[in-house]
Design a protein around this motif. Structure first.
Motif, PDB file in Angstrom:
ATOM      1  N   PRO A 188       7.755 126.943 -34.608  1.00 19.49           N
ATOM      2  CA  PRO A 188       6.848 126.958 -33.459  1.00 19.49           C
ATOM      3  C   PRO A 188       5.427 127.402 -33.798  1.00 19.49           C
ATOM      4  O   PRO A 188       4.565 127.416 -32.922  1.00 19.49           O
ATOM      5  N   VAL A 189       5.193 127.757 -35.055  1.00 14.14           N
ATOM      6  CA  VAL A 189       3.877 128.268 -35.459  1.00 14.14           C
ATOM      7  C   VAL A 189       3.129 127.282 -36.344  1.00 14.14           C
ATOM      8  O   VAL A 189       1.963 126.949 -36.102  1.00 14.14           O
ATOM      9  N   ASP A 190       3.788 126.791 -37.385  1.00 19.06           N
ATOM     10  CA  ASP A 190       3.102 126.019 -38.427  1.00 19.06           C
ATOM     11  C   ASP A 190       2.375 124.770 -37.914  1.00 19.06           C
ATOM     12  O   ASP A 190       1.268 124.470 -38.390  1.00 19.06           O
ATOM     13  N   PRO A 191       2.948 123.995 -36.960  1.00 17.76           N
ATOM     14  CA  PRO A 191       2.208 122.812 -36.493  1.00 17.76           C
ATOM     15  C   PRO A 191       0.846 123.153 -35.893  1.00 17.76           C
ATOM     16  O   PRO A 191      -0.080 122.334 -35.968  1.00 17.76           O
ATOM     17  N   TRP A 192       0.719 124.348 -35.327  1.00 20.07           N
ATOM     18  CA  TRP A 192      -0.569 124.726 -34.732  1.00 20.07           C
ATOM     19  C   TRP A 192      -1.668 124.840 -35.777  1.00 20.07           C
ATOM     20  O   TRP A 192      -2.848 124.654 -35.462  1.00 20.07           O
ATOM     21  N   PHE A 193      -1.304 125.157 -37.034  1.00 20.58           N
ATOM     22  CA  PHE A 193      -2.318 125.219 -38.083  1.00 20.58           C
ATOM     23  C   PHE A 193      -2.962 123.851 -38.302  1.00 20.58           C
ATOM     24  O   PHE A 193      -4.170 123.749 -38.542  1.00 20.58           O
ATOM     25  N   LEU A 194      -2.137 122.805 -38.213  1.00 19.39           N
ATOM     26  CA  LEU A 194      -2.673 121.451 -38.360  1.00 19.39           C
ATOM     27  C   LEU A 194      -3.407 121.007 -37.096  1.00 19.39           C
ATOM     28  O   LEU A 194      -4.461 120.365 -37.169  1.00 19.39           O
ATOM     29  N   ILE A 195      -2.855 121.342 -35.928  1.00 20.60           N
ATOM     30  CA  ILE A 195      -3.512 120.978 -34.666  1.00 20.60           C
ATOM     31  C   ILE A 195      -4.867 121.651 -34.562  1.00 20.60           C
ATOM     32  O   ILE A 195      -5.859 121.039 -34.134  1.00 20.60           O
ATOM     33  N   ASP A 196      -4.935 122.907 -34.977  1.00 24.57           N
ATOM     34  CA  ASP A 196      -6.191 123.654 -34.941  1.00 24.57           C
ATOM     35  C   ASP A 196      -7.211 123.065 -35.910  1.00 24.57           C
ATOM     36  O   ASP A 196      -8.388 122.891 -35.573  1.00 24.57           O
ATOM     37  N   GLY A 197      -6.760 122.723 -37.107  1.00 23.56           N
ATOM     38  CA  GLY A 197      -7.691 122.244 -38.121  1.00 23.56           C
ATOM     39  C   GLY A 197      -8.072 120.783 -37.990  1.00 23.56           C
ATOM     40  O   GLY A 197      -9.160 120.383 -38.415  1.00 23.56           O
ATOM     41  N   PHE A 198      -7.185 119.982 -37.376  1.00 23.81           N
ATOM     42  CA  PHE A 198      -7.416 118.540 -37.317  1.00 23.81           C
ATOM     43  C   PHE A 198      -7.068 118.009 -35.917  1.00 23.81           C
ATOM     44  O   PHE A 198      -6.129 117.224 -35.751  1.00 23.81           O
ATOM     45  N   PRO A 199      -7.794 118.428 -34.891  1.00 21.95           N
ATOM     46  CA  PRO A 199      -7.420 118.084 -33.506  1.00 21.95           C
ATOM     47  C   PRO A 199      -7.425 116.589 -33.214  1.00 21.95           C
ATOM     48  O   PRO A 199      -6.621 116.122 -32.404  1.00 21.95           O
ATOM     49  N   GLU A 200      -8.283 115.821 -33.857  1.00 25.10           N
ATOM     50  CA  GLU A 200      -8.373 114.392 -33.561  1.00 25.10           C
ATOM     51  C   GLU A 200      -7.186 113.610 -34.132  1.00 25.10           C
ATOM     52  O   GLU A 200      -6.873 112.527 -33.641  1.00 25.10           O
ATOM     53  N   GLN A 201      -6.526 114.167 -35.131  1.00 24.86           N
ATOM     54  CA  GLN A 201      -5.435 113.443 -35.791  1.00 24.86           C
ATOM     55  C   GLN A 201      -4.045 113.915 -35.353  1.00 24.86           C
ATOM     56  O   GLN A 201      -3.045 113.367 -35.810  1.00 24.86           O
ATOM     57  N   THR A 202      -3.965 114.893 -34.477  1.00 23.89           N
ATOM     58  CA  THR A 202      -2.677 115.555 -34.275  1.00 23.89           C
ATOM     59  C   THR A 202      -2.184 115.510 -32.834  1.00 23.89           C
ATOM     60  O   THR A 202      -1.484 116.415 -32.376  1.00 23.89           O
ATOM     61  N   GLY A 203      -2.496 114.448 -32.118  1.00 23.54           N
ATOM     62  CA  GLY A 203      -2.022 114.323 -30.744  1.00 23.54           C
ATOM     63  C   GLY A 203      -0.504 114.341 -30.647  1.00 23.54           C
ATOM     64  O   GLY A 203       0.075 114.949 -29.744  1.00 23.54           O
ATOM     65  N   LEU A 204       0.168 113.671 -31.580  1.00 20.95           N
ATOM     66  CA  LEU A 204       1.628 113.646 -31.597  1.00 20.95           C
ATOM     67  C   LEU A 204       2.185 115.046 -31.811  1.00 20.95           C
ATOM     68  O   LEU A 204       3.169 115.448 -31.173  1.00 20.95           O
ATOM     69  N   LEU A 205       1.556 115.795 -32.711  1.00 18.65           N
ATOM     70  CA  LEU A 205       2.030 117.145 -32.999  1.00 18.65           C
ATOM     71  C   LEU A 205       1.854 118.052 -31.792  1.00 18.65           C
ATOM     72  O   LEU A 205       2.729 118.876 -31.484  1.00 18.65           O
ATOM     73  N   LEU A 206       0.724 117.908 -31.100  1.00 18.01           N
ATOM     74  CA  LEU A 206       0.475 118.722 -29.907  1.00 18.01           C
ATOM     75  C   LEU A 206       1.512 118.423 -28.830  1.00 18.01           C
ATOM     76  O   LEU A 206       2.069 119.346 -28.221  1.00 18.01           O
ATOM     77  N   GLN A 207       1.774 117.150 -28.590  1.00 17.52           N
ATOM     78  CA  GLN A 207       2.745 116.786 -27.568  1.00 17.52           C
ATOM     79  C   GLN A 207       4.139 117.319 -27.919  1.00 17.52           C
ATOM     80  O   GLN A 207       4.875 117.795 -27.040  1.00 17.52           O
ATOM     81  N   SER A 208       4.488 117.277 -29.180  1.00 18.43           N
ATOM     82  CA  SER A 208       5.788 117.806 -29.607  1.00 18.43           C
ATOM     83  C   SER A 208       5.881 119.307 -29.360  1.00 18.43           C
ATOM     84  O   SER A 208       6.907 119.818 -28.894  1.00 18.43           O
ATOM     85  N   ARG A 209       4.817 120.015 -29.667  1.00 20.11           N
ATOM     86  CA  ARG A 209       4.803 121.460 -29.422  1.00 20.11           C
ATOM     87  C   ARG A 209       4.971 121.762 -27.932  1.00 20.11           C
ATOM     88  O   ARG A 209       5.713 122.671 -27.532  1.00 20.11           O
TER      89      ARG A 209
END
Length: 445
Positions: free
Chosen positions: A261-282
């Motif tokens: 529940p933590v690690d995906p946020w590092f990518l969402i935080d650093g690369f918001p334009e590329q991580t819509g799928l990751l945000l929705q999953s979280r």
């Protein structure tokens, strides 16, 4: 032998077992932690982690004299950083503890030392956080030092075997640094040692847990569809997984622990334009406890008290870090509903807001007077529970977030069971109408 003295900064779930493994491999290890309670236990010859295999290794290492612990580093050949890398309330990566640990150890570093970061971190942390702090002390981080990122892969309950047997990614800021770190890990690891660049290693570690999070979210969406369709998702998953290239997970009540529940946020935080799928999953996974509670409310009358069964984030552990039960507690509090928490392994845990939640180890006491029970953890103690276990409840409503209870026996005894990813198990004389709202009780003909 080179690199026979190691300082480990952070004696938690990763740092302490790693320190003990190295000490038992003949390396002189000095552990550092800022928690006085941890140091008190260690300096008395004990182990603050309850996992039996870890206890045996730590106490043995302490008894040998090759593992010592204090709140201050010492000079060494190698420094390994194993401190927390949390996210903020705004879901931003927080590497302040890594920075502080590096600033502390930098006072003891000399030219030629090896510095390894094991903490899961955003891409670039090794070079731009650890490296910057070392450079501020006058070091050329490529010429004077060997700087690496070597992420842990630990599964609580199997910590020692995971550290020793898993393949290890050895991410060097330089090829020389990677080769040196690889030689160190070869002294206590039997898995493959895979050398690469530090940024690639950082990204790879985040990728592992993000992959798992996205696939869990997919399973939870399948569960939502099944609930709306009158289908048991477990039946459908069993059939789908007969495909040779498909492995669908099972849905559950949320995701917990120190990684997923933590690690995906590092990518969402650093690369918001590329991580819509990751945000929705979280959002899907963090929303599962709210989804389960919403199903309870749709089939219940007034609820004054809910019994929450399970504080640990995973079955048969005493670890409640980032437990899905916290999201459920927030949902209950928002609706003004009281709650009591049971767990056979956890005695208490703390919410992110700082509130300490008491946990009862007596199931009957927890269930006494409850209008509904919600199972959040797949403890063995909950498997197969039938009507007698829930006899002290005021109501007869059970939301089974792990699909553990004896649904047939409970239904026959007049309970309504809400399984994840499946239509309701109704008491005798009631039924659901396929294709309609499954959480509305309908009289059978």
């Amino acid at each position: 032998m080179r690199d026979n003295k190691v300082v480990v900064i952070g004696l938690g779930y990763v740092g302490l077992p790693t320190a003990a493994i190295m000490a038992n491999a003949g390396i002189e290890v000095h552990g550092v932690d800022v928690n006085p309670a941890t140091l008190q236990v260690l300096n008395a010859g004990g182990c603050p982690i309850g996992e039996p295999e870890v206890v045996k290794l730590v106490t043995g290492a302490l008894a040998s004299g090759r593992l010592k612990a204090s709140d201050t580093p010492v000079t060494s050949d190698v420094f390994i950083i194993c401190v927390p890398t949390p996210i903020t309330d705004e879901k931003r990566a927080d590497v302040s503890i890594v920075r502080a640990a590096t600033r502390t150890l930098a006072k003891y570093v000399k030219k030629g030392d090896l510095i390894i970061l094991e903490s899961t971190s955003p891409v670039g942390t090794t070079e731009h956080t650890v490296g910057e702090e070392l450079a501020a002390q006058g070091f050329d981080i490529r010429e004077d030092l060997d700087l690496c990122y070597c992420p842990e892969r630990v599964f609580p309950g199997s910590t020692i075997s995971e550290i020793v047997e898993n393949d290890r990614i050895i991410g060097g800021l330089t090829p020389r640094a990677a080769a040196r770190a690889s030689a160190l890990y070869a002294r206590f690891c039997t898995g493959g040692l895979l050398e690469t660049a530090s940024a690639t290693a950082e990204f790879s570690k985040l990728m592992e847990n993000t992959y798992r999070d996205v696939n869990i979210a997919l399973a939870n969406v399948f569960g939502h569809i099944a609930e709306a369709s009158g289908i048991d998702v477990n039946d459908a998953i069993t059939l789908a997984n007969r495909h040779p290239r498909v492995n669908v997970h099972k849905p559950g009540p949320g995701v917990g622990g120190h990684c997923i529940p933590v690690d995906p946020w590092f990518l969402i935080d650093g690369f918001p334009e590329q991580t819509g799928l990751l945000l929705q999953s979280r959002l899907i996974n963090d929303g599962q406890p709210h989804h389960l509670w919403a199903r309870v409310k749709r089939v219940s009358g007034a609820i004054g008290k809910v019994a929450i069964l399970g504080a640990a984030y995973r079955g048969n552990l005493d670890d409640a870090r980032d437990t899905p039960a916290e999201h459920l507690i927030h949902a209950l509090k928002a609706d003004g509903v009281g709650y009591a928490v049971h767990d056979p392994h956890v005695s208490k845990f703390r919410l992110h807001c700082g509130q300490e939640v008491p946990v009862n180890t007596d199931l009957a006491q927890t269930l006494d007077g409850a209008d509904a029970a919600i199972i959040m953890t797949d403890h063995s103690a909950y498997r197969g529970l039938g009507p007698e276990a829930f006899a002290g409840m005021s109501g007869k409503l059970i939301a089974d977030g792990r699909n553990l209870v004896d649904r047939c026996a409970l239904s026959a005894a007049g309970f309504t069971v809400i399984p994840v990813g499946a239509p309701l198990s109704r008491p005798s004389g009631q039924a659901f109408l396929p294709g309609k709202e499954k959480d509305t009780v309908l009289a059978s003909g």
